[in-house]
Scaffold this motif. Sequence first.
Motif, PDB file in Angstrom:
ATOM      1  N   ARG A   1     -13.667  73.551  80.245  1.00  0.00           N
ATOM      2  CA  ARG A   1     -14.602  74.665  80.060  1.00  0.00           C
ATOM      3  C   ARG A   1     -14.512  75.552  81.280  1.00  0.00           C
ATOM      4  O   ARG A   1     -14.259  75.089  82.384  1.00  0.00           O
ATOM      5  CB  ARG A   1     -16.022  74.153  79.876  1.00  0.00           C
ATOM      6  N   LEU A   2     -14.755  76.802  81.057  1.00  0.00           N
ATOM      7  CA  LEU A   2     -14.620  77.804  82.102  1.00  0.00           C
ATOM      8  C   LEU A   2     -15.983  78.427  82.379  1.00  0.00           C
ATOM      9  O   LEU A   2     -16.680  78.822  81.444  1.00  0.00           O
ATOM     10  CB  LEU A   2     -13.633  78.874  81.617  1.00  0.00           C
ATOM     11  N   TRP A   3     -16.365  78.491  83.646  1.00  0.00           N
ATOM     12  CA  TRP A   3     -17.612  79.134  84.049  1.00  0.00           C
ATOM     13  C   TRP A   3     -17.333  80.073  85.216  1.00  0.00           C
ATOM     14  O   TRP A   3     -16.462  79.814  86.034  1.00  0.00           O
ATOM     15  CB  TRP A   3     -18.638  78.120  84.545  1.00  0.00           C
ATOM     16  N   VAL A   4     -18.117  81.109  85.291  1.00  0.00           N
ATOM     17  CA  VAL A   4     -18.198  81.942  86.482  1.00  0.00           C
ATOM     18  C   VAL A   4     -19.545  81.593  87.089  1.00  0.00           C
ATOM     19  O   VAL A   4     -20.570  81.629  86.391  1.00  0.00           O
ATOM     20  CB  VAL A   4     -18.126  83.451  86.136  1.00  0.00           C
ATOM     21  N   GLU A   5     -19.549  81.208  88.355  1.00  0.00           N
ATOM     22  CA  GLU A   5     -20.792  80.747  88.954  1.00  0.00           C
ATOM     23  C   GLU A   5     -20.894  81.136  90.413  1.00  0.00           C
ATOM     24  O   GLU A   5     -19.893  81.457  91.047  1.00  0.00           O
ATOM     25  CB  GLU A   5     -20.944  79.234  88.785  1.00  0.00           C
ATOM     26  N   THR A   6     -22.118  81.086  90.928  1.00  0.00           N
ATOM     27  CA  THR A   6     -22.375  81.255  92.353  1.00  0.00           C
ATOM     28  C   THR A   6     -22.598  79.863  92.934  1.00  0.00           C
ATOM     29  O   THR A   6     -22.493  78.867  92.228  1.00  0.00           O
ATOM     30  CB  THR A   6     -23.641  82.115  92.588  1.00  0.00           C
TER      31      THR A   6
ATOM     32  N   ASP B   1     -26.061  78.925  90.912  1.00  0.00           N
ATOM     33  CA  ASP B   1     -26.322  79.001  89.479  1.00  0.00           C
ATOM     34  C   ASP B   1     -25.063  79.409  88.733  1.00  0.00           C
ATOM     35  O   ASP B   1     -24.166  80.029  89.296  1.00  0.00           O
ATOM     36  CB  ASP B   1     -27.423  80.044  89.219  1.00  0.00           C
ATOM     37  N   ARG B   2     -25.025  79.080  87.461  1.00  0.00           N
ATOM     38  CA  ARG B   2     -23.967  79.586  86.593  1.00  0.00           C
ATOM     39  C   ARG B   2     -24.299  81.018  86.221  1.00  0.00           C
ATOM     40  O   ARG B   2     -25.458  81.368  86.017  1.00  0.00           O
ATOM     41  CB  ARG B   2     -23.863  78.753  85.323  1.00  0.00           C
ATOM     42  N   TYR B   3     -23.261  81.800  86.102  1.00  0.00           N
ATOM     43  CA  TYR B   3     -23.434  83.180  85.684  1.00  0.00           C
ATOM     44  C   TYR B   3     -22.982  83.359  84.238  1.00  0.00           C
ATOM     45  O   TYR B   3     -23.735  83.825  83.391  1.00  0.00           O
ATOM     46  CB  TYR B   3     -22.653  84.109  86.622  1.00  0.00           C
ATOM     47  N   MET B   4     -21.745  82.978  83.949  1.00  0.00           N
ATOM     48  CA  MET B   4     -21.208  83.186  82.605  1.00  0.00           C
ATOM     49  C   MET B   4     -20.389  81.979  82.195  1.00  0.00           C
ATOM     50  O   MET B   4     -19.627  81.433  82.979  1.00  0.00           O
ATOM     51  CB  MET B   4     -20.333  84.445  82.577  1.00  0.00           C
ATOM     52  N   GLY B   5     -20.560  81.602  80.949  1.00  0.00           N
ATOM     53  CA  GLY B   5     -19.803  80.527  80.334  1.00  0.00           C
ATOM     54  C   GLY B   5     -19.771  80.779  78.834  1.00  0.00           C
ATOM     55  O   GLY B   5     -20.320  81.771  78.345  1.00  0.00           O
ATOM     56  N   ILE B   6     -19.182  79.873  78.095  1.00  0.00           N
ATOM     57  CA  ILE B   6     -19.014  80.068  76.662  1.00  0.00           C
ATOM     58  C   ILE B   6     -20.361  80.149  75.936  1.00  0.00           C
ATOM     59  O   ILE B   6     -20.520  80.915  74.982  1.00  0.00           O
ATOM     60  CB  ILE B   6     -18.079  78.985  76.066  1.00  0.00           C
ATOM     61  N   GLY B   7     -21.352  79.398  76.385  1.00  0.00           N
ATOM     62  CA  GLY B   7     -22.677  79.449  75.761  1.00  0.00           C
ATOM     63  C   GLY B   7     -23.374  80.776  75.992  1.00  0.00           C
ATOM     64  O   GLY B   7     -23.983  81.350  75.076  1.00  0.00           O
ATOM     65  N   ARG B   8     -23.292  81.284  77.191  1.00  0.00           N
ATOM     66  CA  ARG B   8     -23.909  82.580  77.500  1.00  0.00           C
ATOM     67  C   ARG B   8     -23.162  83.704  76.788  1.00  0.00           C
ATOM     68  O   ARG B   8     -23.772  84.678  76.365  1.00  0.00           O
ATOM     69  CB  ARG B   8     -23.955  82.799  79.009  1.00  0.00           C
TER      70      ARG B   8
ATOM     71  N   GLN C   1     -16.213  91.448  76.399  1.00  0.00           N
ATOM     72  CA  GLN C   1     -14.775  91.670  76.252  1.00  0.00           C
ATOM     73  C   GLN C   1     -13.984  90.979  77.355  1.00  0.00           C
ATOM     74  O   GLN C   1     -12.973  90.314  77.093  1.00  0.00           O
ATOM     75  CB  GLN C   1     -14.473  93.168  76.248  1.00  0.00           C
ATOM     76  N   GLU C   2     -14.443  91.125  78.591  1.00  0.00           N
ATOM     77  CA  GLU C   2     -13.688  90.554  79.709  1.00  0.00           C
ATOM     78  C   GLU C   2     -13.739  89.037  79.723  1.00  0.00           C
ATOM     79  O   GLU C   2     -12.727  88.383  79.994  1.00  0.00           O
ATOM     80  CB  GLU C   2     -14.189  91.138  81.029  1.00  0.00           C
ATOM     81  N   PHE C   3     -14.901  88.456  79.394  1.00  0.00           N
ATOM     82  CA  PHE C   3     -14.972  86.996  79.401  1.00  0.00           C
ATOM     83  C   PHE C   3     -14.223  86.405  78.215  1.00  0.00           C
ATOM     84  O   PHE C   3     -13.606  85.349  78.342  1.00  0.00           O
ATOM     85  CB  PHE C   3     -16.419  86.497  79.448  1.00  0.00           C
ATOM     86  N   GLN C   4     -14.253  87.077  77.067  1.00  0.00           N
ATOM     87  CA  GLN C   4     -13.453  86.613  75.928  1.00  0.00           C
ATOM     88  C   GLN C   4     -11.968  86.613  76.287  1.00  0.00           C
ATOM     89  O   GLN C   4     -11.250  85.656  75.969  1.00  0.00           O
ATOM     90  CB  GLN C   4     -13.698  87.474  74.687  1.00  0.00           C
ATOM     91  N   ALA C   5     -11.505  87.660  76.953  1.00  0.00           N
ATOM     92  CA  ALA C   5     -10.101  87.732  77.370  1.00  0.00           C
ATOM     93  C   ALA C   5      -9.785  86.629  78.382  1.00  0.00           C
ATOM     94  O   ALA C   5      -8.730  85.981  78.304  1.00  0.00           O
ATOM     95  CB  ALA C   5      -9.792  89.109  77.955  1.00  0.00           C
ATOM     96  N   LEU C   6     -10.690  86.396  79.312  1.00  0.00           N
ATOM     97  CA  LEU C   6     -10.507  85.330  80.295  1.00  0.00           C
ATOM     98  C   LEU C   6     -10.450  83.975  79.589  1.00  0.00           C
ATOM     99  O   LEU C   6      -9.603  83.131  79.892  1.00  0.00           O
ATOM    100  CB  LEU C   6     -11.645  85.358  81.316  1.00  0.00           C
ATOM    101  N   GLN C   7     -11.334  83.761  78.617  1.00  0.00           N
ATOM    102  CA  GLN C   7     -11.367  82.519  77.857  1.00  0.00           C
ATOM    103  C   GLN C   7     -10.056  82.313  77.084  1.00  0.00           C
ATOM    104  O   GLN C   7      -9.530  81.202  77.030  1.00  0.00           O
ATOM    105  CB  GLN C   7     -12.569  82.529  76.906  1.00  0.00           C
ATOM    106  N   GLU C   8      -9.521  83.379  76.509  1.00  0.00           N
ATOM    107  CA  GLU C   8      -8.244  83.285  75.784  1.00  0.00           C
ATOM    108  C   GLU C   8      -7.107  82.901  76.722  1.00  0.00           C
ATOM    109  O   GLU C   8      -6.261  82.073  76.378  1.00  0.00           O
ATOM    110  CB  GLU C   8      -7.943  84.605  75.075  1.00  0.00           C
ATOM    111  N   ARG C   9      -7.094  83.479  77.923  1.00  0.00           N
ATOM    112  CA  ARG C   9      -6.057  83.121  78.902  1.00  0.00           C
ATOM    113  C   ARG C   9      -6.213  81.664  79.347  1.00  0.00           C
ATOM    114  O   ARG C   9      -5.228  80.949  79.525  1.00  0.00           O
ATOM    115  CB  ARG C   9      -6.085  84.073  80.107  1.00  0.00           C
ATOM    116  N   PHE C  10      -7.442  81.227  79.517  1.00  0.00           N
ATOM    117  CA  PHE C  10      -7.706  79.847  79.901  1.00  0.00           C
ATOM    118  C   PHE C  10      -7.222  78.882  78.816  1.00  0.00           C
ATOM    119  O   PHE C  10      -6.578  77.871  79.115  1.00  0.00           O
ATOM    120  CB  PHE C  10      -9.205  79.662  80.171  1.00  0.00           C
TER     121      PHE C  10
END
Length: 118
Positions: free
Chosen positions: A16-21, A24-31, A97-106
């Motif tokens: 699973r891929l997350w963007v976090e500080t 806290d988590r900032y963005m993931g598949i659930g968000r 759009q950007e996180f979907q693209a990042l998720q596809e690359r992952f």
Amino acid sequence: MKHLLRPGLNFRLNGRLWVETNDDRYMGIGRLELLTQIQAQGSISKAAQQMGMSYKRAWDLVSSLNAQSGRPLVSTQAGGKRGGGAEVTAEGQQMIQEFQALQERFQAFLRAEEARLL
């Protein structure tokens, strides 16, 4: 790694891929799903219901996203005669759009590593 695995079992890579500080988590598949549901439903409450999530949890996630973003990803309108609602802002649409693209690359990375290792 292939030679180390027990024959007859189906192995796969998963992740699973997350963007976090640090805090806290900032963005993931659930968000991401929450943002897309808000976009589709026009409501945090309806989005939460679609996801089987409590309204409070959805509201907390939206608040966290907005607090950690340079500009809000979701804007809300209080209820009343028009019923209120929520909408994903232009920045929120860009995040989708950007996180979907990042998720596809992952996912492509995982497939490539799985083919190489397993």
